[in-house]
Design a protein around this motif. Structure first.
Motif, mmCIF file in Angstrom:
data_model
loop_
_atom_site.group_PDB
_atom_site.id
_atom_site.type_symbol
_atom_site.label_atom_id
_atom_site.label_comp_id
_atom_site.label_asym_id
_atom_site.label_seq_id
_atom_site.Cartn_x
_atom_site.Cartn_y
_atom_site.Cartn_z
ATOM 1 N N LEU A 1 5.532 3.650 1.753
ATOM 2 C CA LEU A 1 4.631 2.821 1.681
ATOM 3 C C LEU A 1 4.573 2.238 2.682
ATOM 4 O O LEU A 1 5.154 2.205 4.064
ATOM 5 C CB LEU A 1 6.854 1.953 1.246
ATOM 6 N N MET A 2 3.275 2.431 2.790
ATOM 7 C CA MET A 2 2.392 2.391 4.465
ATOM 8 C C MET A 2 1.954 0.816 5.125
ATOM 9 O O MET A 2 2.082 0.815 6.102
ATOM 10 C CB MET A 2 1.350 3.019 4.436
ATOM 11 N N ASN A 3 2.110 -0.396 4.394
ATOM 12 C CA ASN A 3 1.979 -1.966 4.585
ATOM 13 C C ASN A 3 2.669 -2.528 3.509
ATOM 14 O O ASN A 3 3.064 -2.267 2.363
ATOM 15 C CB ASN A 3 0.447 -1.657 4.641
ATOM 16 N N LEU B 1 0.936 -1.045 -0.186
ATOM 17 C CA LEU B 1 -0.371 0.082 0.460
ATOM 18 C C LEU B 1 0.878 1.209 -0.410
ATOM 19 O O LEU B 1 1.679 1.297 1.080
ATOM 20 C CB LEU B 1 -1.157 -0.281 1.593
ATOM 21 N N ILE B 2 0.737 1.930 -1.032
ATOM 22 C CA ILE B 2 1.504 3.233 -1.017
ATOM 23 C C ILE B 2 0.887 4.902 -0.843
ATOM 24 O O ILE B 2 -0.433 4.676 -1.780
ATOM 25 C CB ILE B 2 2.647 3.151 -2.345
ATOM 26 N N SER B 3 1.050 5.409 -0.081
ATOM 27 C CA SER B 3 0.412 6.758 -0.147
ATOM 28 C C SER B 3 0.261 7.615 -1.057
ATOM 29 O O SER B 3 1.897 7.272 -1.522
ATOM 30 C CB SER B 3 0.735 7.086 1.154
ATOM 31 N N PHE C 1 -6.339 -1.215 4.176
ATOM 32 C CA PHE C 1 -6.494 0.027 3.017
ATOM 33 C C PHE C 1 -6.901 1.117 4.159
ATOM 34 O O PHE C 1 -7.164 1.764 4.126
ATOM 35 C CB PHE C 1 -6.802 -0.168 1.667
ATOM 36 N N ASN D 1 -5.289 2.775 7.312
ATOM 37 C CA ASN D 1 -4.746 3.859 6.330
ATOM 38 C C ASN D 1 -5.384 4.623 5.908
ATOM 39 O O ASN D 1 -4.595 6.625 6.501
ATOM 40 C CB ASN D 1 -3.917 3.133 5.251
ATOM 41 N N ILE D 2 -6.193 5.078 5.482
ATOM 42 C CA ILE D 2 -6.594 6.194 4.231
ATOM 43 C C ILE D 2 -7.547 7.084 5.937
ATOM 44 O O ILE D 2 -7.061 8.087 6.269
ATOM 45 C CB ILE D 2 -8.040 5.660 3.492
ATOM 46 N N ALA E 1 -4.547 8.995 7.881
ATOM 47 C CA ALA E 1 -3.994 9.631 7.486
ATOM 48 C C ALA E 1 -4.436 10.935 7.503
ATOM 49 O O ALA E 1 -4.474 12.477 7.297
ATOM 50 C CB ALA E 1 -3.594 9.461 5.586
ATOM 51 N N LEU F 1 -7.057 -7.383 3.651
ATOM 52 C CA LEU F 1 -6.199 -5.955 3.136
ATOM 53 C C LEU F 1 -7.243 -4.771 2.998
ATOM 54 O O LEU F 1 -6.578 -4.063 2.848
ATOM 55 C CB LEU F 1 -5.672 -6.422 1.620
ATOM 56 N N MET F 2 -8.222 -5.093 2.917
ATOM 57 C CA MET F 2 -8.967 -4.044 2.557
ATOM 58 C C MET F 2 -8.982 -3.253 4.208
ATOM 59 O O MET F 2 -8.737 -2.207 3.969
ATOM 60 C CB MET F 2 -10.709 -4.272 2.238
#
Lengths: 63, 143
Positions: free
Chosen positions: B68-70, B61-63, B89, B92-93, B96, B85-86
């Motif tokens: 690289l966040m995960n 997962l890339i911001s 995701f 992280n959103i 942020a 995975l979701m």
């Protein structure tokens, strides 16, 4: 195997969670456009998008 | 969900086209299929299997800031859990936008319990969590 005697170099990861990822380019098949294209990570980021990269071993396999 | 999903294998784009066209299970696939036949991107992410020319099952997962966040990597025959995975995701959103928060292990989606780290909470996380679970809790800041 032809490289049996060659020493395998140690694994050196180039990415790390929490660090910036180097830019890269990939050719693509786009099912929506039904055509080939290209993407660059930097372009996706400039568009303000989060990117999920999902690697898998090979097409025409099972899991 | 506002993310660009890109699958990547070391097959060429021609094989991607053929597979997508032939395999019924891929009918609903709308995301772009990346081709990495030289393995340069797989090597960059540490998932290239040199001996076989294929990639491990890595998900990254890339911001939008290109951080690289995960990262999650499974060995060849083990599928990844898409729900997890979701969840990562979404987490992280959310973080942020709410960078003062921390998400406990059980967090699944927005609205679930979070923590706001502070000096007053040090050593008192259990009390905080128990207070939050009680149906009679007040709406104070809780720490």
């Amino acid at each position: 195997m032809h490289d049996e005697t060659r020493e395998r170099s140690p694994f050196v990861p180039t990415i790390q969670v929490g660090r910036e990822v180097p830019d890269f380019r990939l050719e693509t098949y786009d099912p929506k456009a039904e055509g080939f294209g290209e993407l660059r990570l930097s372009e996706l980021c400039q568009q303000g998008k989060w990117t999920i990269l999902f690697f898998y071993p090979a097409d025409f396999t099972f899991v | 969900m506002g993310a660009e999903i890109v699958t990547v294998s070391c097959d060429t784009k021609f094989v991607h086209l053929a597979w997508r066209t032939i395999e019924g299970e891929l009918e609903d696939v709308r995301y772009r299929m990346g081709a990495d036949p030289t393995g340069h991107v797989a090597r960059l992410f540490g998932v290239y299997v040199e001996e076989e020319g294929i990639a491990l099952r890595g998900a990254f997962l890339i911001s939008p800031q290109r951080v690289l966040m995960n990262a999650e990597i499974n060995y060849l025959n083990m599928g990844r859990n898409i729900e997890e995975l979701m969840r990562k995701f979404k987490a992280n959103i959310y973080l942020a936008r709410q960078s003062d928060q921390a998400l406990p292990a059980k967090w699944k989606q927005e609205g679930d319990l979070t923590l706001t780290p502070s000096a007053r909470m040090v050593g008192k996380v259990r009390q905080y969590l128990e207070r939050q679970q009680r149906p009679d809790r007040t709406t104070s800041d809780g720490d």
